[in-house]
Design a protein around this motif. Structure first.
Motif, PDB file in Angstrom:
ATOM      1  N   PHE A  75      54.322  54.994  41.135  1.00 45.07           N
ATOM      2  CA  PHE A  75      53.206  53.826  40.870  1.00 45.07           C
ATOM      3  C   PHE A  75      53.141  53.290  42.152  1.00 45.07           C
ATOM      4  CE2 PHE A  75      52.164  49.613  39.753  1.00 45.07           C
ATOM      5  CZ  PHE A  75      51.003  49.888  39.007  1.00 45.07           C
ATOM      6  N   ALA A  76      54.027  52.952  43.031  1.00 46.84           N
ATOM      7  CA  ALA A  76      53.788  52.115  44.203  1.00 46.84           C
ATOM      8  C   ALA A  76      53.190  53.259  45.118  1.00 46.84           C
ATOM      9  CB  ALA A  76      55.343  51.884  44.629  1.00 46.84           C
ATOM     10  N   ARG A  77      53.441  54.424  45.113  1.00 45.71           N
ATOM     11  CA  ARG A  77      52.581  55.315  46.269  1.00 45.71           C
ATOM     12  C   ARG A  77      51.318  55.331  45.608  1.00 45.71           C
ATOM     13  NH1 ARG A  77      55.949  59.403  45.427  1.00 45.71           N
ATOM     14  NH2 ARG A  77      57.485  58.787  46.700  1.00 45.71           N
ATOM     15  N   ASP A  78      50.847  55.364  44.551  1.00 42.60           N
ATOM     16  CA  ASP A  78      49.531  55.306  43.981  1.00 42.60           C
ATOM     17  C   ASP A  78      48.887  53.872  44.414  1.00 42.60           C
ATOM     18  OD1 ASP A  78      49.798  57.844  43.075  1.00 42.60           O
ATOM     19  OD2 ASP A  78      50.083  57.267  41.115  1.00 42.60           O
ATOM     20  N   MET A  79      49.586  52.821  44.351  1.00 40.46           N
ATOM     21  CA  MET A  79      48.855  51.607  44.532  1.00 40.46           C
ATOM     22  C   MET A  79      48.752  51.525  46.353  1.00 40.46           C
ATOM     23  SD  MET A  79      48.327  50.140  41.736  1.00 40.46           S
ATOM     24  CE  MET A  79      48.079  48.506  42.340  1.00 40.46           C
ATOM     25  N   LEU A  80      49.372  52.313  46.999  1.00 40.01           N
ATOM     26  CA  LEU A  80      49.069  52.539  48.303  1.00 40.01           C
ATOM     27  C   LEU A  80      47.549  52.657  48.559  1.00 40.01           C
ATOM     28  CD1 LEU A  80      52.639  53.540  49.673  1.00 40.01           C
ATOM     29  CD2 LEU A  80      51.533  51.150  49.692  1.00 40.01           C
ATOM     30  N   ALA A  81      47.137  53.649  47.907  1.00 33.93           N
ATOM     31  CA  ALA A  81      45.808  53.813  48.205  1.00 33.93           C
ATOM     32  C   ALA A  81      44.873  53.026  47.759  1.00 33.93           C
ATOM     33  CB  ALA A  81      45.431  55.154  47.387  1.00 33.93           C
ATOM     34  N   LYS A  83      45.475  49.768  48.143  1.00 31.66           N
ATOM     35  CA  LYS A  83      45.595  48.553  49.367  1.00 31.66           C
ATOM     36  C   LYS A  83      45.032  49.318  50.456  1.00 31.66           C
ATOM     37  CE  LYS A  83      49.253  46.378  51.605  1.00 31.66           C
ATOM     38  NZ  LYS A  83      48.433  45.624  52.520  1.00 31.66           N
ATOM     39  N   ASP A  84      44.810  50.679  50.729  1.00 28.94           N
ATOM     40  CA  ASP A  84      44.248  51.040  51.863  1.00 28.94           C
ATOM     41  C   ASP A  84      42.787  50.796  51.984  1.00 28.94           C
ATOM     42  OD1 ASP A  84      46.803  51.858  53.095  1.00 28.94           O
ATOM     43  OD2 ASP A  84      46.360  54.039  52.280  1.00 28.94           O
ATOM     44  N   ASN A  85      42.281  51.144  50.802  1.00 23.43           N
ATOM     45  CA  ASN A  85      40.731  51.067  50.530  1.00 23.43           C
ATOM     46  C   ASN A  85      40.185  49.538  50.591  1.00 23.43           C
ATOM     47  OD1 ASN A  85      40.203  53.597  50.201  1.00 23.43           O
ATOM     48  ND2 ASN A  85      40.587  53.524  47.961  1.00 23.43           N
ATOM     49  N   ILE A  86      41.247  48.602  50.073  1.00 26.33           N
ATOM     50  CA  ILE A  86      40.927  47.173  50.179  1.00 26.33           C
ATOM     51  C   ILE A  86      40.748  46.576  51.703  1.00 26.33           C
ATOM     52  CG2 ILE A  86      41.811  44.637  49.736  1.00 26.33           C
ATOM     53  CD1 ILE A  86      42.592  45.628  46.821  1.00 26.33           C
ATOM     54  N   GLU A  87      41.932  47.407  52.537  1.00 22.10           N
ATOM     55  CA  GLU A  87      41.912  46.752  53.902  1.00 22.10           C
ATOM     56  C   GLU A  87      40.697  47.479  54.650  1.00 22.10           C
ATOM     57  OE1 GLU A  87      45.818  48.245  55.011  1.00 22.10           O
ATOM     58  OE2 GLU A  87      46.703  46.451  54.305  1.00 22.10           O
ATOM     59  N   ARG A  88      40.378  48.639  54.276  1.00 24.98           N
ATOM     60  CA  ARG A  88      39.302  49.083  54.899  1.00 24.98           C
ATOM     61  C   ARG A  88      37.921  48.456  54.736  1.00 24.98           C
ATOM     62  NH1 ARG A  88      42.230  54.340  54.511  1.00 24.98           N
ATOM     63  NH2 ARG A  88      41.563  54.680  52.447  1.00 24.98           N
ATOM     64  N   ALA A  89      37.848  47.989  53.370  1.00 24.51           N
ATOM     65  CA  ALA A  89      36.518  47.320  52.801  1.00 24.51           C
ATOM     66  C   ALA A  89      36.550  46.010  53.931  1.00 24.51           C
ATOM     67  CB  ALA A  89      36.641  47.037  51.658  1.00 24.51           C
ATOM     68  N   LEU A  90      37.630  45.172  53.967  1.00 21.45           N
ATOM     69  CA  LEU A  90      37.793  44.061  54.623  1.00 21.45           C
ATOM     70  C   LEU A  90      37.467  44.348  56.055  1.00 21.45           C
ATOM     71  CD1 LEU A  90      40.543  42.264  52.595  1.00 21.45           C
ATOM     72  CD2 LEU A  90      38.317  41.585  52.771  1.00 21.45           C
ATOM     73  N   ALA A  91      38.255  45.303  56.646  1.00 14.05           N
ATOM     74  CA  ALA A  91      37.880  45.741  58.160  1.00 14.05           C
ATOM     75  C   ALA A  91      36.328  45.958  58.342  1.00 14.05           C
ATOM     76  CB  ALA A  91      38.743  46.865  58.529  1.00 14.05           C
ATOM     77  N   ALA A  92      35.706  46.409  57.320  1.00 17.20           N
ATOM     78  CA  ALA A  92      34.239  46.786  57.665  1.00 17.20           C
ATOM     79  C   ALA A  92      33.349  45.459  57.706  1.00 17.20           C
ATOM     80  CB  ALA A  92      33.643  47.936  56.646  1.00 17.20           C
ATOM     81  N   VAL A  93      33.648  44.325  56.991  1.00 19.28           N
ATOM     82  CA  VAL A  93      32.706  43.331  56.952  1.00 19.28           C
ATOM     83  C   VAL A  93      32.576  42.714  58.383  1.00 19.28           C
ATOM     84  CG1 VAL A  93      33.010  40.866  55.867  1.00 19.28           C
ATOM     85  CG2 VAL A  93      33.870  42.755  54.463  1.00 19.28           C
ATOM     86  N   THR A  94      31.113  42.428  58.459  1.00 18.01           N
ATOM     87  CA  THR A  94      30.742  41.788  60.022  1.00 18.01           C
ATOM     88  C   THR A  94      31.149  40.241  59.784  1.00 18.01           C
ATOM     89  OG1 THR A  94      28.489  41.862  59.058  1.00 18.01           O
ATOM     90  CG2 THR A  94      29.406  44.032  60.080  1.00 18.01           C
ATOM     91  N   ASP A  95      30.898  39.793  60.909  1.00 19.83           N
ATOM     92  CA  ASP A  95      30.827  38.304  60.966  1.00 19.83           C
ATOM     93  C   ASP A  95      29.380  37.828  60.207  1.00 19.83           C
ATOM     94  OD1 ASP A  95      33.056  38.335  62.476  1.00 19.83           O
ATOM     95  OD2 ASP A  95      32.282  37.993  64.402  1.00 19.83           O
ATOM     96  N   GLU A  96      28.108  38.657  60.281  1.00 19.31           N
ATOM     97  CA  GLU A  96      27.081  38.235  60.125  1.00 19.31           C
ATOM     98  C   GLU A  96      27.299  38.128  58.411  1.00 19.31           C
ATOM     99  OE1 GLU A  96      22.916  40.572  59.261  1.00 19.31           O
ATOM    100  OE2 GLU A  96      23.329  40.133  61.552  1.00 19.31           O
ATOM    101  N   LEU A  97      28.034  38.972  57.679  1.00 21.84           N
ATOM    102  CA  LEU A  97      28.050  39.157  56.485  1.00 21.84           C
ATOM    103  C   LEU A  97      28.872  37.749  55.792  1.00 21.84           C
ATOM    104  CD1 LEU A  97      27.164  40.555  53.921  1.00 21.84           C
ATOM    105  CD2 LEU A  97      29.229  42.030  54.207  1.00 21.84           C
ATOM    106  N   ARG A  98      29.919  37.559  56.647  1.00 18.69           N
ATOM    107  CA  ARG A  98      30.858  36.663  56.415  1.00 18.69           C
ATOM    108  C   ARG A  98      30.196  34.907  56.436  1.00 18.69           C
ATOM    109  NH1 ARG A  98      36.301  37.981  55.931  1.00 18.69           N
ATOM    110  NH2 ARG A  98      36.805  39.710  57.078  1.00 18.69           N
ATOM    111  N   ALA A  99      29.167  34.803  57.246  1.00 18.88           N
ATOM    112  CA  ALA A  99      28.368  33.796  57.563  1.00 18.88           C
ATOM    113  C   ALA A  99      27.498  33.294  56.254  1.00 18.88           C
ATOM    114  CB  ALA A  99      27.533  33.783  58.469  1.00 18.88           C
ATOM    115  N   ASP A 100      27.209  34.490  55.617  1.00 20.20           N
ATOM    116  CA  ASP A 100      26.437  34.514  54.271  1.00 20.20           C
ATOM    117  C   ASP A 100      27.298  33.782  53.012  1.00 20.20           C
ATOM    118  OD1 ASP A 100      25.554  35.713  51.407  1.00 20.20           O
ATOM    119  OD2 ASP A 100      23.447  35.591  52.755  1.00 20.20           O
ATOM    120  N   GLN A 101      26.943  32.802  52.347  1.00 21.87           N
ATOM    121  CA  GLN A 101      27.678  31.974  51.273  1.00 21.87           C
ATOM    122  C   GLN A 101      28.004  32.892  50.265  1.00 21.87           C
ATOM    123  OE1 GLN A 101      29.028  29.077  52.029  1.00 21.87           O
ATOM    124  NE2 GLN A 101      30.357  29.508  50.286  1.00 21.87           N
ATOM    125  N   THR A 102      27.108  33.563  49.586  1.00 23.01           N
ATOM    126  CA  THR A 102      27.329  34.423  48.461  1.00 23.01           C
ATOM    127  C   THR A 102      28.438  35.779  48.867  1.00 23.01           C
ATOM    128  OG1 THR A 102      25.048  34.089  47.866  1.00 23.01           O
ATOM    129  CG2 THR A 102      26.437  36.006  46.725  1.00 23.01           C
TER     130      THR A 102
END
Length: 182
Positions: A75-81, A83-102
């Motif tokens: 189960f933990a091994r499956d959850m790592l995938a 976690k990886d996807n969440i980290e990739r999504a957060l890493a792809a967020v630009t400063d411009e997108l972070r500035a948008d309130q929504t």
């Protein structure tokens, strides 16, 4: 067999019979010796069986403890995938997108999910494998590339994917780049 031999054989039998009849304590002593030997063998077998039983019990107890400790490994091994996807999504967020309130509110929820997942891993003994700046450990790291560098050859200088352990058991090796002479 000739007559002399036959007579000799008969005489030997008579002597044996007289000795046994005249000395029953010798026959009894032989019987006691046989019984003591049989008792010794039985005791030895009983001790061996008891030791074997104790070893089997200890082995089963260890297997049960390991099964309990590492039951969540799949189960933990499956959850790592995830976690990886969440980290990739957060890493792809630009400063411009972070500035948008929504978008910032949406990102705050994703970051909270990532923190909660990290907290769940920590409570269950899932830890990230240290890698960057350390020498390559083939039991915890998987070298993917060699990178020319001034660092000591074999030193990890890049981590492509984090590795994780559950307690002391490897769930996934860290995928790394190691230094080589330029």
């Amino acid at each position: 067999m000739n007559d002399n031999e036959h007579d000799y054989h008969d005489e030997a039998e008579e002597i044996r019979a007289e000795t046994a009849a005249g000395a029953p304590e010798l026959a009894e002593h032989d019987r006691v010796g046989e019984l003591e030997k049989a008792l010794e063998e039985a005791n030895s077998k009983a001790l061996y069986a008891a030791a074997e039983q104790q070893n089997t019990r200890r082995r089963l107890e260890k297997e049960m403890a390991d099964a309990k400790t590492y039951a969540s490994a799949g189960f933990a091994r499956d959850m790592l995938a995830i976690k990886d996807n969440i980290e990739r999504a957060l890493a792809a967020v630009t400063d411009e997108l972070r500035a948008d309130q929504t978008a910032a509110n949406f990102l705050a929820g994703i970051e909270a999910t990532a923190r909660e997942l990290e907290s769940v891993f920590a409570r269950n003994g899932v830890e990230r494998v240290a890698s960057k700046g350390l020498p390559l450990d083939p039991h915890r790291h998987q070298a993917m590339i060699e990178i020319p560098s001034d660092e000591e050859p074999g030193t990890i200088i890049e981590e492509m994917q984090a590795g994780y352990v559950l307690k002391d058991r490897l769930l996934r090796p860290a995928l790394v780049g190691v230094a080589k002479k330029p």
